[in-house]
Structure formats: structure tokens, C-alpha cells
Design an enzyme around this catalytic site. Structure first.
Site, mmCIF file in Angstrom:
data_model
loop_
_atom_site.group_PDB
_atom_site.id
_atom_site.type_symbol
_atom_site.label_atom_id
_atom_site.label_comp_id
_atom_site.label_asym_id
_atom_site.label_seq_id
_atom_site.Cartn_x
_atom_site.Cartn_y
_atom_site.Cartn_z
ATOM 1 N N CYS A 25 0.848 -1.180 0.000
ATOM 2 C CA CYS A 25 0.000 0.000 0.000
ATOM 3 C C CYS A 25 0.890 1.238 0.000
ATOM 4 O O CYS A 25 2.038 1.183 -0.393
ATOM 5 C CB CYS A 25 -0.919 -0.002 1.219
ATOM 6 S SG CYS A 25 -1.907 -1.526 1.402
ATOM 7 N N SER A 64 9.978 -12.280 -6.535
ATOM 8 C CA SER A 64 11.165 -12.040 -7.360
ATOM 9 C C SER A 64 12.380 -12.713 -6.728
ATOM 10 O O SER A 64 12.351 -13.117 -5.566
ATOM 11 C CB SER A 64 11.419 -10.537 -7.516
ATOM 12 O OG SER A 64 12.136 -10.026 -6.409
ATOM 13 N N GLY A 65 13.461 -12.792 -7.503
ATOM 14 C CA GLY A 65 14.690 -13.422 -7.020
ATOM 15 C C GLY A 65 15.745 -12.438 -6.578
ATOM 16 O O GLY A 65 16.921 -12.809 -6.450
ATOM 17 N N LEU A 74 -3.943 -1.428 -1.383
ATOM 18 C CA LEU A 74 -3.966 -2.496 -2.385
ATOM 19 C C LEU A 74 -4.316 -3.752 -1.626
ATOM 20 O O LEU A 74 -3.496 -4.284 -0.869
ATOM 21 C CB LEU A 74 -2.607 -2.628 -3.079
ATOM 22 C CG LEU A 74 -2.472 -3.743 -4.120
ATOM 23 C CD1 LEU A 74 -3.416 -3.496 -5.294
ATOM 24 C CD2 LEU A 74 -1.032 -3.852 -4.618
ATOM 25 N N SER A 75 -5.530 -4.217 -1.759
ATOM 26 C CA SER A 75 -6.028 -5.312 -0.922
ATOM 27 C C SER A 75 -5.352 -6.625 -1.302
ATOM 28 O O SER A 75 -5.462 -7.085 -2.439
ATOM 29 C CB SER A 75 -7.544 -5.445 -1.073
ATOM 30 O OG SER A 75 -8.194 -4.254 -0.699
ATOM 31 N N ILE A 76 -4.667 -7.213 -0.327
ATOM 32 C CA ILE A 76 -3.953 -8.478 -0.535
ATOM 33 C C ILE A 76 -4.480 -9.543 0.421
ATOM 34 O O ILE A 76 -4.786 -10.658 0.015
ATOM 35 C CB ILE A 76 -2.438 -8.294 -0.317
ATOM 36 C CG1 ILE A 76 -1.877 -7.228 -1.277
ATOM 37 C CG2 ILE A 76 -1.713 -9.620 -0.501
ATOM 38 C CD1 ILE A 76 -1.954 -7.579 -2.735
ATOM 39 N N ASN A 117 2.312 -0.122 5.268
ATOM 40 C CA ASN A 117 2.595 -0.528 3.892
ATOM 41 C C ASN A 117 3.468 -1.767 3.945
ATOM 42 O O ASN A 117 4.544 -1.734 4.545
ATOM 43 C CB ASN A 117 3.322 0.601 3.149
ATOM 44 C CG ASN A 117 3.938 0.152 1.837
ATOM 45 O OD1 ASN A 117 3.441 -0.752 1.188
ATOM 46 N ND2 ASN A 117 5.024 0.796 1.446
ATOM 47 N N GLY A 118 3.030 -2.848 3.317
ATOM 48 C CA GLY A 118 3.848 -4.059 3.273
ATOM 49 C C GLY A 118 3.052 -5.291 3.618
ATOM 50 O O GLY A 118 1.830 -5.334 3.478
ATOM 51 N N GLU A 119 3.759 -6.307 4.069
ATOM 52 C CA GLU A 119 3.148 -7.568 4.462
ATOM 53 C C GLU A 119 3.876 -8.142 5.671
ATOM 54 O O GLU A 119 5.115 -8.162 5.694
ATOM 55 C CB GLU A 119 3.202 -8.602 3.327
ATOM 56 C CG GLU A 119 2.474 -8.203 2.060
ATOM 57 C CD GLU A 119 0.963 -8.186 2.202
ATOM 58 O OE1 GLU A 119 0.445 -8.867 3.121
ATOM 59 O OE2 GLU A 119 0.303 -7.499 1.396
#
Length: 626
Positions: free
Chosen positions: A2, A376-377, A54-56, A79-81
Site C-alpha cells: 500500500c 522475485s529473485g 492495495l487489498s492483498i 505498507n507491506g506484508e
């Protein structure tokens, strides 16, 4: 993923004015959260915060932000997870601190931990990527915090009597107290590195909160300083003091277990999820472990270029076929890539000059058509010795040391005025290196004498310019890797990916940067990272369990574009307009003669000056967009 922004000032706004300002700040970062928005303000104290979502996880209104704690004392914009939020909920309940949960979002779990456990314990307990603003209504303090590795951005700083903060500078700029004075010292750093390293930003008085830090600010407290809650230097020290002593096989097994745990947590989402796949070691390993855990085919994405010298899509396709992923690829034309260039000032909230930003945006845009989250890596090169300088720099320094420094420096000074190809120019620069630290500083530099290019500026200290606190790392290779983990990775790689992805409202997650993986990597001996002249040895061995060696073993290639030829061809008119002599003189930021000479050298074809020019051009394009 977000975005948020806000302010804190001793002089109060009227309630209507505060809300209107917050709405403008929110709208400026709508791309970071197109699903919903919210504002919260306390007009008595002059504090306000806006949030874009941003709904996750937990797509219901129970995950709406800014979120007020059940006790009513705290307000959180996040913001984040937090990947282990389920575990955190369980721990709260087991400790007799049961909660009547309103939903199942990680925001609610984070806020409850902050209210029940306090800041320090919560930060240590969280596994994830995050930046947040926490308002304490009782103590009237604002806490800003950023995740350990710097995956999520956070700007903050005083503008007059107002503290401004937010996920992107766009949201700070629309506040009426924002002053917007260009920091010429930061501009020298842009020319040096092609990015502006933390804690600096392009604006005077505005700073980036360093990774792994928090700051607590009371009204009018202009002296509040960030403090670390996690310090990579301590991680490296601990790794040197208690190194991994197991066998090669045990190291591979342990790495596999930690990455599986990381990926399992990062696969959790209430929206479609996929992964970037370049066909290289890092992204292929992430996808392989994702596919092993998944009950369905993993969505993977790659872009290719018609110019075969820059096309890696064929390698990604081979890996995808072997792993049986649901693979999508997009071959972009030169026109597709060039069309992004005028949009870069909108995508990047401050000047940023890593030209791989262009393909990163394109692959993010493609992925967003089918998923909302992409793994991502990133991080494998810095943590496990993948970049080519880690292999050749120790040998190069060994050779240089055999030639007296005055002789080397004299030769470099004699040849410096001559127009030479970019690689030769870099060689001349490193001939004058006085130490291994100075050697790496020169290799990482684009413009060498930045103070002769930026008018009225003195280049400030930065990590590579003054790396004394890292001298406890004796190995040259490990020393370079450590500085890149703290500098190049968060300030270039992670900025590039965050802005490119969020411009497309796509969340990116980076399993290799789980701090438990990072801490294990720090304990591994150098021989398990670089072996036989090849980097990422332990990552490669793990990948070979899932993908044939023949599919992934090839020279490392960056996510590059033919910038040099573009500037002489299709981008020439665009660049010429930005580098007009009259324009440079009027704006007054650059030594016009130096810039114009560099541009003419590049156009002549006698030398490739694209990496130097791109930083100038990105600043000029950004400045025109303000």
C-alpha cells in the site's frame, strides 16, 4: 502493499483543511493502493495520516486503514506484508492476551502487537516487509519504522514547523508547507551512483528512513534521530564469530529449508499470485521452490527483446517448460521500451538512473494483467556473491598493488583527458586507487569528480566513500558484498522494483531477503558462495536439485537495454532538448561545459558516456516534471 502519507505540526489546521490536505496526499499515491483509501486526523494535536490500500489479505472492510486499535490509543498506517501474522495472533492468545478479532488482516495483527507488546518486541517478532506510521494519542508521539532490509520506502523530514512523512515524495510535495528545495549535495550522489543513497533524498530537509530503523517524534522535536532495531553489521559480526561448520550437503539442506519456509509465508494471499522468471539462478530457484509447494501450476512472467544481445526470454522459457509453470512472455519492441522513458519521472518520485528500470516496469505491467502479487529473485547476488566484481576485484587489487601507486596515478592522469571507451575510462579511474576500499568506490562510481559537475555542491559522505565501520570484515569479497547489501541493494535494486511494480499496482515479494535467510547466508564461509571462480555456489547446488545444470549455467547477464545506441538514435532528440546549453545555464545545477562535452563525446561514437549521461538526463526529466 500500500502507501501512506501524513503530517505532524504544532500549529493546528482547521478540520476541513486537514482532511483536504490528506485527500490530496492520498491521491498523489493512488497507484500504490487503488482499491480503497482512508484518512484520520487529530486537529487538537495537528496530526493527520492518509492511506491507500492495495487489498492483498482480508479484502473486507475489516482491513481498512488507517486502523484504530481496540483500546483507541493507537492509529496505524501500514505498507507491506507481515508474513507471520497468523503466528503472532496465536502467540497473543497463548499469552492470555486474547483479542476479539475484527478480521484476519496482517494490519490488525501488527497493530494489536504494537498495542500489547510495545514497539521493540513487535519489531523483533515480525517477519516481513513493512513501513509504518504509528500515532500514540496518549503520548502524542509519532513512530515511523522500516523493515530490516529496506524493501518498503519511507521518507520523512521537517519543512518549517511541519513534519512530513510518506511512502513517496509525491505525497509530500502536495502539502502546502512543502518547500521543495533541491539538495545539491544529494545531486552529487546521484551522479556518483546513479541513485541517491539513504538517508539522503533529492530534497533538502527530507530524508529516507534507513532500513532496519525507527524514529519516535514528539511535537516540535527536530532532534529526533533514527535508531536501529536490526543492524546488518551485527549480523555479519555474528556470522564471523559463529560460522557455519557443516558439510556442503548440510549447508544446501539448511538453505533449502529456510527458503521453503520463506516462500511458504510469502505465497499467502487472498488474490492471484505469480513470479518473475528471468531464467537466471535466483528467479529460477524461487520459482522451483514455489512450484514444489503449489498444488497448481505457478504463474511466471518474462519479457524478451528482439535484440538477441539483450534477450533472456529463451532461457526463462526453458526453465518454465522444465518446471511446468503457467508461463507468459512478452516480446517488446524498441518502441515499447522507448515509450516508457517519458513516464520515468512519474514512476520514480526522485531522480533514479538505473536503466534496467525500463524492462522492470514492462515486466511488472505484464504480470499485473493476471496477478496482484509477484515474487522475485532479488538479493541473491549480494548475499551469495553473484556479481562479477566479487570474483575479479581481489585479483585486480593484487595486481595493482605490485605497481607503485604514484606510477599508476601518473599514468591515469596523463591519459584521463583523452576520449576513450567507457570500459577504458573505468580502467584509468581504478589505476589511481589507493586501497581496496578506494578501488571498489571507483568501480561503483559513474562520475568521478562530481563536485566539478554539480555547481555549488560538496559531495557528502556515503557508505562507499567512508566505509570505515566495515573494516572488521577482512575478506575483500565479503566486504564488497556487505556494503552492497546495505547500499546498492536497498537504494538501487529495491527502489527500482518497488516503484516500477507499484506504478502498476503490483505487489512484489522477495523470499531471499527473509531475515532468517539473510542471517544464515552471513554464517556461510566464502567458499560456499564463491567457488571455482563462480559466484552463488550454494544457490546453484540447490537449484540443480530441481533444474538441470545445462539450463541455467551461463554467464551472468543484467536486465539491460541498449542505452548507448538509443541515445545516439531514437532518444537523441529527447536528450538534446534536456541538455540544451541555454537550458542548463538557466537552471544552474550543472557545469554546462562538462555536460555538453560529455554529450558530444557520446554522439561522436568515440566513447560510450551513456551511464554518465543517464543520471543527468533522469534529473533533467524529473525536474521538468515538477
Amino acid at each position: 502493499m500500500c502507501g501512506f502519507a501524513g503530517f505532524f505540526r504544532s500549529a493546528r489546521f482547521a478540520a476541513d483543511d486537514s482532511t483536504a490536505i490528506l485527500r490530496k496526499q492520498s491521491l498523489a499515491i493512488k497507484h500504490r493502493g487503488p482499491d480503497s483509501d482512508g484518512v484520520w486526523c487529530d486537529d487538537v494535536t495537528g496530526f493527520g495520516v492518509a492511506h491507500r490500500r492495495l487489498s492483498i489479505s482480508d479484502l473486507s472492510l475489516a482491513g481498512h486503514q488507517p486502523m484504530v486499535s481496540q483500546c483507541g490509543r493507537y492509529i496505524l498506517a501500514f505498507n507491506g506484508e507481515i508474513y507471520n501474522h497468523g503466528e503472532l495472533r496465536n502467540r497473543l492468545e497463548q499469552e492470555g492476551q486474547g483479542n476479539t478479532w475484527r478480521g484476519h488482516s496482517d494490519t490488525e495483527a501488527l497493530l494489536t502487537c504494537l498495542a500489547r507488546w510495545g514497539l521493540d518486541r513487535t519489531l523483533q517478532a515480525c517477519v516481513g516487509m513493512f513501513a509504518f506510521a504509528l500515532w500514540d494519542r496518549q503520548d502524542r508521539t509519532l513512530t515511523l519504522a522500516r523493515d530490516r532490509m529496506g524493501e518498503k520506502p519511507l521518507y520523512w523530514g521537517w519543512q518549517g514547523q511541519t513534519l512530513l512523512f510518506g511512502s513517496e515524495l509525491k505525497a509530500l510535495r502536495v502539502h502546502p508547507d512543502f518547500q521543495g528545495m533541491i539538495d545539491r549535495e544529494a545531486l552529487t550522489l546521484l551522479l556518483r551512483y546513479n541513485y541517491i543513497p539513504a538517508p539522503y533524498s533529492i530534497y533538502r530537509g527530507i530524508r529516507k528512513l534507513p532500513a532496519g530503523h525507527y524514529v519516535v517524534i514528539a511535537a516540535g522535536d527536530r532532534d529526533a534521530m533514527p535508531r536501529p532495531f536490526w543492524d546488518y553489521r551485527n549480523v555479519v559480526r555474528a556470522g564471523l564469530e559463529t560460522p557455519f561448520t557443516g558439510t556442503d550437503g548440510q549447508a544446501i539442506d539448511e538453505l533449502e529449508a529456510r527458503l521453503m519456509t520463506s516462500i511458504q509465508g510469502q505465497r499467502v494471499a487472498d488474490v492471484p499470485l505469480g513470479a518473475f522468471l528471468s531464467g537466471g539462478i535466483d528467479s529460477s530457484l524461487v520459482v522451483a521452490l514455489m512450484q514444489r509447494q503449489a498444488s497448481q501450476r505457478v504463474n511466471t512472467y518474462a519479457i524478451g527483446f528482439q535484440d538477441k544481445a539483450f534477450d533472456e526470454a529463451v532461457h526463462a522459457r526453458a526453465v518454465a517448460d522444465h518446471l511446468d509453470t503457467d508461463h507468459a512472455e512478452l516480446y517488446v519492441t524498441e518502441q515499447d521500451a522507448l515509450a516508457i522513458v517519458p513516464e520515468l519521472p512519474r514512476i520514480y518520485c526522485e531522480p533514479f538512473a538505473d536503466s534496467s528500470q525500463i524492462p522492470t516496469f514492462l515486466v511488472s505491467r505484464m504480470a499485473r494483467q493476471r496477478v496482484t502479487v509477484a515474487l522475485s529473485g532479488d538479493g541473491g547476488d549480494e548475499l551469495f556473491g553473484g556479481y562479477t566484481p566479487y570474483q575479479f576485484m581481489p585479483r585486480l587489487w593484487g595486481w595493482l598493488r605490485m605497481v607503485p601507486a604514484p606510477l599508476r596515478q601518473g599514468v591515469a592522469a596523463l591519459l584521463a583527458p583523452l576520449p576513450v571507451p567507457q570500459r577504458i575510462e573505468k580502467l584509468l579511474a581504478i589505476l589511481g586507487a589507493a586501497s581496496r576500499e578506494d578501488l571498489y568506490f571507483r568501480v561503483r562510481s559513474h562520475w568521478m569528480n562530481t563536485e566539478s559537475v554539480v555547481l555549488g555542491a560538496n559531495e557528502p559522505d556515503s557508505l562507499l566513500r567512508n566505509p570505515g565501520e566495515w573494516r572488521f570484515v577482512e575478506s575483500f569479497e565479503a566486504w564488497m558484498m556487505s556494503l552492497d547489501v546495505c547500499g546498492y541493494m536497498p537504494d538501487d535494486i529495491l527502489v527500482k522494483v518497488d516503484r516500477a511494480a507499484m506504478a502498476n499496482s503490483l505487489e512484489t515479494r522477495v523470499p531471499l531477503l527473509d531475515h532468517r535467510v539473510v542471517e544464515f547466508a552471513a554464517r556461510l564461509p566464502l567458499s560456499m558462495k564463491i567457488r571455482g571462480g563462480q559466484g552463488k555456489w550454494v544457490l546453484r547446488q540447490l537449484l540443480y536439485r530441481y533444474v538441470p545444470q545445462s539450463l541455467v549455467d551461463r554467464p551472468k547477464a543484467g536486465f539491460a537495454v541498449p542505452l548507448g545506441s538509443w541515445l545516439r538514435g531514437p532518444l537523441r532528440e529527447w536528450a538534446e532538448d534536456l541538455l540544451q546549453e541555454s537550458r542548463l545555464l538557466q537552471e544552474g545545477y550543472f557545469n554546462t561545459k562538462r555536460v555538453r562535452e560529455t554529450w558530444r563525446e557520446h554522439l561522436s561514437g568515440r566513447a560510450d558516456r551513456s551511464s554518465k549521461l543517464w543520471s543527468i538526463l533522469m534529473f533533467q526529466a524529473w525536474l521538468a516534471d515538477q
